[in-house]
Design an enzyme around this catalytic site. Structure first.
Site, PDB file in Angstrom:
ATOM      1  CB  SER A 139       5.252  -4.752  -2.548  1.00  0.00           C
ATOM      2  OG  SER A 139       4.596  -4.027  -2.209  1.00  0.00           O
ATOM      3  N   GLY A 192       0.993  -0.814  -0.273  1.00  0.00           N
ATOM      4  CA  GLY A 192      -0.067   0.356   0.113  1.00  0.00           C
ATOM      5  C   GLY A 192       1.273   1.469  -0.177  1.00  0.00           C
ATOM      6  CG  LEU A 193      -0.893   5.121  -1.669  1.00  0.00           C
ATOM      7  CD1 LEU A 193      -2.254   5.679  -1.579  1.00  0.00           C
ATOM      8  CD2 LEU A 193      -0.412   4.868  -3.071  1.00  0.00           C
ATOM      9  CB  SER A 194       3.766   6.143   1.619  1.00  0.00           C
ATOM     10  OG  SER A 194       4.803   6.747   3.325  1.00  0.00           O
ATOM     11  N   GLY A 195       2.586   5.217   4.443  1.00  0.00           N
ATOM     12  CA  GLY A 195       0.758   6.052   5.112  1.00  0.00           C
ATOM     13  C   GLY A 195      -0.239   5.774   5.556  1.00  0.00           C
ATOM     14  CB  ALA A 196      -2.002   3.136   3.141  1.00  0.00           C
ATOM     15  N   GLY A 197      -1.353   2.487   6.235  1.00  0.00           N
ATOM     16  CA  GLY A 197      -0.845   1.594   7.827  1.00  0.00           C
ATOM     17  C   GLY A 197      -0.440   0.274   8.296  1.00  0.00           C
ATOM     18  CE  LYS A 198       3.575   0.124   3.533  1.00  0.00           C
ATOM     19  NZ  LYS A 198       3.158   1.691   3.016  1.00  0.00           N
TER      20      LYS A 198
END
Ligand code: ADP
Length: 178
Positions: free
Chosen positions: A89, A14-20
């Site tokens: 990724s 997921g995008l940066s800041g999405a919560g991964k």
């Protein structure tokens, strides 16, 4: 292997800041509490400081980053470890490549709209990307291929961290990894 010792890679994209990273840590706690101690976290930011130090953000370098992470995840997974990978990724072809290699693989799309990620701007990176200080920033000046058919999707702008974690746990249980 018995079910209790089956390894799997849970791949959070997921995008940066999405919560991964947030979900990865919370997920690890829940899995440990279930008594599964053979667990490892591979977080993009940390991996880039050692295993893939020196790589940049061109397609070629991003691919190499993912291949190395995938290699380690595979070694661990085949030895019964639950591996939680949290990396942007962005490229679908590379996610497919590591998924095919590892086999025991759960793709989790950690999904929040770009506007939400940008508003969170946890590390101040979006601001730098918008000002041009950071180049090739995923979602702003570099592509992100959304997963077309993820095993699990977590809409982190609409659900709580606990709800996202519960979805992943349910799927891992359904698939026989827990
Ligand atoms: P990433 O690892 O994808 O770059 P982080 O986990 O570092 O993202 O940051 C996500 C931010 O969003 C954190 O500050 C987290 O507390 C917040 N957040 C708000 N709601 C959620 C949610 N439902 N799931 C995950 N993170 C959330």
């Amino acid at each position: 292997m018995t079910q209790e010792t089956r390894g799997v890679t849970v791949w959070l994209t997921g995008l940066s800041g999405a919560g991964k990273s947030t979900i990865a840590l919370a997920l690890a706690e829940v899995i440990k509490a279930k008594g599964r101690q053979h667990l490892e976290l591979l977080d993009g930011d940390i991996v880039r400081q050692n295993l893939t130090k020196g790589l940049g953000f061109s397609k070629e370098d991003r691919d190499e980053n993912i291949r190395r992470i995938g290699f380690v995840a595979h070694l661990l997974t085949r030895n019964g470890v639950i591996v939680i990978v949290s990396v942007i990724s962005p490229y679908r072809d590379l996610r497919r490549e590591v998924s095919d290699r590892i086999g025991d693989f759960i793709e989790v799309y950690v999904n929040a709209p770009l506007e939400v990620c940008e508003q969170r701007d946890v590390k101040g990176l979006y601001k730098k990307a918008r000002s041009g200080e950071i180049k090739q920033f995923t979602g702003v000046s570099d592509p992100y291929d959304s997963p077309l058919n993820p095993t699990v999707e977590c809409r982190t702008d609409q659900e709580t961290i606990d709800e996202s974690v519960a979805k992943i746990i349910t799927k891992m249980t359904e698939l026989g990894y827990l």
